[in-house]
Design a protein around this motif. Structure first.
Motif, PDB file in Angstrom:
ATOM      1  N   GLY A 157       0.812  -1.212   0.000  1.00 50.89           N
ATOM      2  CA  GLY A 157       0.000   0.000   0.000  1.00 50.89           C
ATOM      3  C   GLY A 157       0.843   1.258   0.000  1.00 50.89           C
ATOM      4  N   GLU A 158       1.848   1.283   0.850  1.00 53.20           N
ATOM      5  CA  GLU A 158       2.706   2.465   0.915  1.00 53.20           C
ATOM      6  C   GLU A 158       3.571   2.610  -0.331  1.00 53.20           C
ATOM      7  OE1 GLU A 158       2.523   4.965   3.080  1.00 53.20           O
ATOM      8  OE2 GLU A 158       0.821   3.859   3.883  1.00 53.20           O
ATOM      9  N   LEU A 159       4.031   1.478  -0.879  1.00 57.34           N
ATOM     10  CA  LEU A 159       4.777   1.537  -2.148  1.00 57.34           C
ATOM     11  C   LEU A 159       3.898   2.096  -3.260  1.00 57.34           C
ATOM     12  CD1 LEU A 159       6.820  -1.797  -2.283  1.00 57.34           C
ATOM     13  CD2 LEU A 159       7.741   0.522  -2.472  1.00 57.34           C
ATOM     14  N   ALA A 160       2.664   1.626  -3.329  1.00 54.55           N
ATOM     15  CA  ALA A 160       1.736   2.123  -4.353  1.00 54.55           C
ATOM     16  C   ALA A 160       1.544   3.623  -4.195  1.00 54.55           C
ATOM     17  CB  ALA A 160       0.392   1.397  -4.257  1.00 54.55           C
ATOM     18  N   ARG A 161       1.332   4.067  -2.971  1.00 48.26           N
ATOM     19  CA  ARG A 161       1.154   5.496  -2.709  1.00 48.26           C
ATOM     20  C   ARG A 161       2.371   6.297  -3.144  1.00 48.26           C
ATOM     21  NH1 ARG A 161      -0.677   4.171   2.042  1.00 48.26           N
ATOM     22  NH2 ARG A 161      -2.888   4.009   1.872  1.00 48.26           N
ATOM     23  N   ARG A 167       4.264  10.354  -5.306  1.00 44.77           N
ATOM     24  CA  ARG A 167       5.589  10.986  -5.319  1.00 44.77           C
ATOM     25  C   ARG A 167       6.294  10.857  -6.666  1.00 44.77           C
ATOM     26  NH1 ARG A 167      10.238   8.602  -2.912  1.00 44.77           N
ATOM     27  NH2 ARG A 167      11.933  10.076  -3.004  1.00 44.77           N
ATOM     28  N   HIS A 168       6.069   9.734  -7.341  1.00 43.67           N
ATOM     29  CA  HIS A 168       6.777   9.496  -8.606  1.00 43.67           C
ATOM     30  C   HIS A 168       5.888   9.673  -9.838  1.00 43.67           C
ATOM     31  CE1 HIS A 168      10.570   8.283  -6.822  1.00 43.67           C
ATOM     32  NE2 HIS A 168       9.900   7.535  -5.952  1.00 43.67           N
ATOM     33  N   ASP A 169       4.641  10.054  -9.625  1.00 43.84           N
ATOM     34  CA  ASP A 169       3.714  10.366 -10.721  1.00 43.84           C
ATOM     35  C   ASP A 169       3.471   9.221 -11.705  1.00 43.84           C
ATOM     36  OD1 ASP A 169       3.208  13.003  -9.843  1.00 43.84           O
ATOM     37  OD2 ASP A 169       5.069  13.690 -10.789  1.00 43.84           O
ATOM     38  N   LEU A 170       3.530   7.978 -11.224  1.00 43.37           N
ATOM     39  CA  LEU A 170       3.168   6.853 -12.083  1.00 43.37           C
ATOM     40  C   LEU A 170       1.645   6.721 -12.087  1.00 43.37           C
ATOM     41  CD1 LEU A 170       5.725   4.036 -11.152  1.00 43.37           C
ATOM     42  CD2 LEU A 170       5.868   5.719 -12.984  1.00 43.37           C
ATOM     43  N   THR A 171       1.119   6.175 -13.157  1.00 42.43           N
ATOM     44  CA  THR A 171      -0.322   5.924 -13.192  1.00 42.43           C
ATOM     45  C   THR A 171      -0.637   4.693 -12.354  1.00 42.43           C
ATOM     46  OG1 THR A 171      -0.227   4.468 -15.115  1.00 42.43           O
ATOM     47  CG2 THR A 171      -0.485   6.847 -15.547  1.00 42.43           C
ATOM     48  N   GLN A 172      -1.887   4.624 -11.920  1.00 39.18           N
ATOM     49  CA  GLN A 172      -2.307   3.439 -11.173  1.00 39.18           C
ATOM     50  C   GLN A 172      -2.187   2.192 -12.038  1.00 39.18           C
ATOM     51  OE1 GLN A 172      -6.105   3.969  -9.239  1.00 39.18           O
ATOM     52  NE2 GLN A 172      -5.465   5.872  -8.268  1.00 39.18           N
ATOM     53  N   ILE A 209      10.261   2.217   2.917  1.00 37.67           N
ATOM     54  CA  ILE A 209       9.305   2.191   1.805  1.00 37.67           C
ATOM     55  C   ILE A 209       9.654   3.274   0.791  1.00 37.67           C
ATOM     56  CG2 ILE A 209       6.882   2.512   1.158  1.00 37.67           C
ATOM     57  CD1 ILE A 209       7.524  -0.182   2.602  1.00 37.67           C
ATOM     58  N   VAL A 210      10.002   4.463   1.268  1.00 40.55           N
ATOM     59  CA  VAL A 210      10.387   5.559   0.361  1.00 40.55           C
ATOM     60  C   VAL A 210      11.597   5.150  -0.466  1.00 40.55           C
ATOM     61  CG1 VAL A 210      11.313   7.917   0.278  1.00 40.55           C
ATOM     62  CG2 VAL A 210       9.374   7.390   1.768  1.00 40.55           C
ATOM     63  N   SER A 211      12.614   4.590   0.167  1.00 38.95           N
ATOM     64  CA  SER A 211      13.806   4.174  -0.582  1.00 38.95           C
ATOM     65  C   SER A 211      13.487   2.989  -1.498  1.00 38.95           C
ATOM     66  CB  SER A 211      14.970   3.856   0.354  1.00 38.95           C
ATOM     67  OG  SER A 211      14.712   2.724   1.138  1.00 38.95           O
ATOM     68  N   SER A 212      12.557   2.144  -1.093  1.00 41.63           N
ATOM     69  CA  SER A 212      12.162   1.008  -1.935  1.00 41.63           C
ATOM     70  C   SER A 212      11.436   1.487  -3.186  1.00 41.63           C
ATOM     71  CB  SER A 212      11.272   0.050  -1.144  1.00 41.63           C
ATOM     72  OG  SER A 212      11.982  -0.497  -0.065  1.00 41.63           O
ATOM     73  N   ALA A 213      10.606   2.492  -3.046  1.00 48.27           N
ATOM     74  CA  ALA A 213       9.925   3.066  -4.218  1.00 48.27           C
ATOM     75  C   ALA A 213      10.959   3.657  -5.171  1.00 48.27           C
ATOM     76  CB  ALA A 213       8.914   4.123  -3.784  1.00 48.27           C
ATOM     77  N   ASP A 214      11.955   4.327  -4.610  1.00 55.43           N
ATOM     78  CA  ASP A 214      13.034   4.869  -5.447  1.00 55.43           C
ATOM     79  C   ASP A 214      13.753   3.751  -6.199  1.00 55.43           C
ATOM     80  OD1 ASP A 214      12.399   7.398  -4.449  1.00 55.43           O
ATOM     81  OD2 ASP A 214      14.072   7.421  -3.011  1.00 55.43           O
ATOM     82  N   MET A 215      13.985   2.623  -5.516  1.00 56.46           N
ATOM     83  CA  MET A 215      14.630   1.470  -6.160  1.00 56.46           C
ATOM     84  C   MET A 215      13.795   0.969  -7.337  1.00 56.46           C
ATOM     85  SD  MET A 215      15.935  -0.634  -2.746  1.00 56.46           S
ATOM     86  CE  MET A 215      15.909  -2.189  -3.599  1.00 56.46           C
ATOM     87  N   ILE A 261      -4.228   3.226  -2.573  1.00 56.98           N
ATOM     88  CA  ILE A 261      -4.087   4.680  -2.523  1.00 56.98           C
ATOM     89  C   ILE A 261      -5.107   5.294  -1.555  1.00 56.98           C
ATOM     90  CG2 ILE A 261      -4.185   6.837  -3.883  1.00 56.98           C
ATOM     91  CD1 ILE A 261      -1.849   4.968  -4.641  1.00 56.98           C
ATOM     92  N   LYS A 262      -6.321   4.784  -1.571  1.00 58.34           N
ATOM     93  CA  LYS A 262      -7.390   5.299  -0.702  1.00 58.34           C
ATOM     94  C   LYS A 262      -7.277   4.798   0.741  1.00 58.34           C
ATOM     95  CE  LYS A 262     -10.716   5.685  -4.453  1.00 58.34           C
ATOM     96  NZ  LYS A 262     -11.936   5.104  -5.054  1.00 58.34           N
TER      97      LYS A 262
END
Length: 129
Positions: free
Chosen positions: A18-22, A27-32, A73-79, A50-51
């Motif tokens: 959930g947090e990765l999706a968010r 933060r990274h402007d990817l589409t759902q 999670i933030v660093s994982s999303a960056d990865m 997201i909700k």
């Protein structure tokens, strides 16, 4: 009482997803739809993440490791933005929560008193509490 690996699957990974999706959408402007493809789920599932209808966990919210978890999670999303595979990112998060003691803490919050050392042998890491 759940085994630690069951605890990770039921309590930690949904929140991580959930947090990765968010992070990826907000933060990274990817589409759902793009995130759904990365995760191997439907766009509706990502929308629920997201909700806040999926993921989220009171054990994590009340954990002394909460900030560390969300920073991971933030660093994982960056990865993932840099090309890391979703499964590898989840394995990395799993290893991380075991190494910092979050699994032990959540396990104890649920009333367990067993020794986790004999159950936390993952072939993808060399975790040794």
């Amino acid at each position: 009482m759940k085994m630690p690996c069951e605890l990770i699957v039921s309590e930690i990974l949904p929140t991580a997803r959930g947090e990765l999706a968010r992070q990826l959408v907000i933060r990274h402007d990817l589409t759902q739809a793009k995130v759904a493809k990365m995760f191997g789920v439907t766009s509706a599932a990502v929308s629920q993440y997201i909700k806040g209808l999926r993921g989220g966990n009171s054990y994590i919210e009340n954990s002394i490791y909460r900030v560390m978890f969300f920073n991971k999670i933030v660093s994982s999303a960056d990865m993932m933005i840099e090309g890391a595979d979703f499964a590898d990112v989840l394995c990395d998060i799993c290893c991380f929560v075991k190494s910092i003691g979050m699994v032990d803490e959540i396990y104890a919050m649920q009333g367990a008193k067993e020794d986790l050392n004999k159950c936390l042998e993952c072939p993808r890491d060399n975790f040794n509490p």
